[in-house]
Design a protein around this motif. Sequence first.
Motif, short mmCIF file in Angstrom:
data_model
loop_
_atom_site.label_atom_id
_atom_site.label_comp_id
_atom_site.label_asym_id
_atom_site.label_seq_id
_atom_site.Cartn_x
_atom_site.Cartn_y
_atom_site.Cartn_z
N GLY A 125 -43.85 -16.01 34.65
CA GLY A 125 -44.63 -17.42 34.95
C GLY A 125 -44.20 -18.53 34.39
N LYS B 209 -40.97 -19.68 36.75
CA LYS B 209 -41.66 -20.23 37.93
C LYS B 209 -42.09 -21.74 37.34
N THR C 123 -48.89 -16.07 36.76
CA THR C 123 -47.47 -15.70 37.09
C THR C 123 -47.40 -15.41 38.57
N SER D 114 -45.92 -17.92 41.37
CA SER D 114 -44.65 -17.34 42.30
C SER D 114 -45.10 -17.76 43.59
N ASP D 115 -46.58 -17.59 43.84
CA ASP D 115 -46.91 -18.01 45.40
C ASP D 115 -46.74 -19.35 45.69
N ARG E 250 -44.49 -12.64 49.20
CA ARG E 250 -45.03 -12.75 47.82
C ARG E 250 -45.17 -11.25 47.38
N VAL F 88 -43.25 -9.74 43.46
CA VAL F 88 -44.09 -10.28 42.22
C VAL F 88 -45.52 -9.84 42.28
N GLY G 172 -43.23 -10.03 34.28
CA GLY G 172 -42.52 -10.88 35.38
C GLY G 172 -41.10 -11.20 35.66
#
Length: 804
Positions: free
Chosen positions: A181, A184, A434, A438-439, A470, A473, A523
């Motif tokens: 996360g 990201k 996370t 990521s989304d 998506r 992840v 992740g």
Amino acid sequence: MVLIKPATYSIISLAFLRPPPHATHHTHRNYRSIFTVTSLRSIKHRLQEQLISSTNVLTSDQRKNMENTIDNSYIVGTFFVSLLGFVVLSALRRRISNSVSHSRKTVSGNSSGFRNRSNPTRGEFHSRYGSGDADVIIVGAGVSGAALAYTLGKQGCKIRVIERDLTEPDRIVGELLQPGGYLKLIELGLEDCVEDIDGQRVLGYALFKDGKSIKLPYSLEKFHSDVSGRSFHNGRFIQKMREKAVVLPNVELEQGTVTSLVEDEGTIRGVQYKTKSGEIMQAYAPLTVVCDGCFSNLRRSLCKPQVDVPSCFVGLVLENCQLPYPFHGHVILADPSPILFYPISSSEIRCLVDIPGQKLPSLGNGDMAKYLKTIVAPQVPRELHDAFIAAIDSGNIRAMPNRSMSASPVRTPGAFLLGDAFNMRHPLTGGGMTVALSDIVVLRDLLKPLHDFTDADSLTKYLESFYTLRKPVASTINTLAGALYKVFCASPDQAMKEMREACFDYLSLGGACSSGPVGLLSGLNPSPVWLVLHFFAVAVYGFGRLLLPLPTPKRLWIGVRLILGASGIIFPIIKAEGVRQMFFPASVPAYHRAPAKKFYVLNTNDAFHLNVFLLSSYFAQIVMSRRLGNPTRWLVGSGSSSLAGITKTRLTPLLPVVLVLLGAFVLLSHLYTHSGQVGCAFDVQMAIPLLRKTYGDGMHKVLHVGPDSCSVVSKLMKEKDVEAWGVEPYDLEDADVACKRLVEKGIVLVADIKFPLPYRPKSFSLTIISDAVDYLSPKYLNRTLQDLARLSADNLVIFTGNLL
């Protein structure tokens, strides 16, 4: 540091710490880095000479003349082609003006007949919905909402965020951000939001069971030293993101409670909300993103919510104590369910006690305090026991339900779900933020090529790919959270007891048995396939232990039930996530879906070719239209409405021929002048033998930074005793299967090089940069080069310059 911009591609070689013997130029005697500039066109001659014998330095006048030569060739060519097009189109405009109106009548007596009322243009949207002054309305300004507002705001969208309460949140979850996360967060440009909030670094986990403990560190060796997990007060983190979002001039943050979505002919056009003063208002935008958290009251119309509440968390804050393993999250495999400890500030430790079911002991009559002291406290590590009792006595005990909900979206034009309103998992693994970040990265990349969201139907169909993209992840973290919670909970079933014991012992084996599951948890390696393999490896490991030293019918039966129990845990979770999307995403049609329209930024070279091509096509259609009996019908039927008015041009037969020949002559001359040019990634591959011969054993670990990094990395990996990684600075829109595999494995990273890359200093013996720094502004150029140079222990090679 001065980069010389040559007339052809060049190699700039920076040899650190170990200057080659031939570098004896007097200007280099007192420096630890050596710049070598050589033309790729003479690379074969240089190869014959083994190495470069001297350093070529261009004077300022030579560089100036060279740059002028490069730029003028494009400017002059583009100017003349554009001027030619302007003159011709101006002449034709007079002849076709009368026929345009006629062709429009032929197409339709009423232009509105072609337009779907549910999909207005941008101007019509604003005229129909007077307050539609935003491109996107975001409901909620939590982690997802604030991050999305900043991300889309940076892309130039006008964002309106409506949040129920703008004061600092006070929650007992959302306080642990996994390293995946954090990566990201860096990719979104929000990494500074974890600074100045007394956040703590988290370097792994510690697992406790029956007095035994094991340490499970994150595998961070290949990343920048700053990359790790982060733990903090959730409210401080959210406030930092809100502050960063509202700094953007096109992001508006407003306090209000959204009560409903505004729908028009099946399309969501905006929201209705109540302001802080109690006034009922409506706001309109082509796209509404709902991310109002786990208690969302809007998701019922946008998904099929099947919310499960397997347990509740009881939260405490411990003070004046130290964790047994500093900078690690602690998981106690207690009875009946796990207990979590992790730092949230330099002086505070969060304790989360999981209590199965939805019915909790009463807080008011003291039953909760009694339960914590008699059942939970004896299982707490002795280093934390006294602080745990003190936290109970302080009375600051809070509780919240743990919810899980698989993503089951309902296609709704004009609206989109995100965050906990869309997908939830048990917070045992701390993976919620996370998944949310990521989304947002996936959604940002999908929306980047679009400049208008008003075609709701096309946008909704295009964004269907989001639900598949998506999955690597999201499905990995969701499945792991659900499976681990069921394995870590105590059970009277002997088979599940063996499964729990096998999981602890499997992680204790170390090596891939611990780094693999921790990579999934963090992740850093989101792979559903590896998740299933490790999960059943635990089950098989437990089954094998039951057969030793001598299998008995009872132990064999327990082993069979263990395998069946493991299957009963993970297969329902996988089914809810979607087997096809998890393991075969490329087979989903939406996975390959592209936007209805793409817009490109053209450089002068592209513009030149585009102008020539359009002029040639235009004249060709004019000539063809003279040979057809009904040119208007032909052009309208082909969809070329912009040329549908050309019915009688009355051009002399000689003029089109002369213009077409002139355009062809200019095009051929331009192509001939620039013949033999190839892409920069191809140049790098051609230069690999020279680099190999020059640096020898210094190429055992290579990092390539630049476009088409997958092909370069694949080429390098074929070399003997060479390990290769890559960084792709641009989006991989049309990557092949092999490239996507490299990205999924973490070998190739898609990242913005303007920000620090997640690698430790001196991680690589050689760093190759190609066509990645040419277009950086001076603001980022020096800093980026310094960051890239720090990644290399020995050598740095930069391919730079413009194609001619």
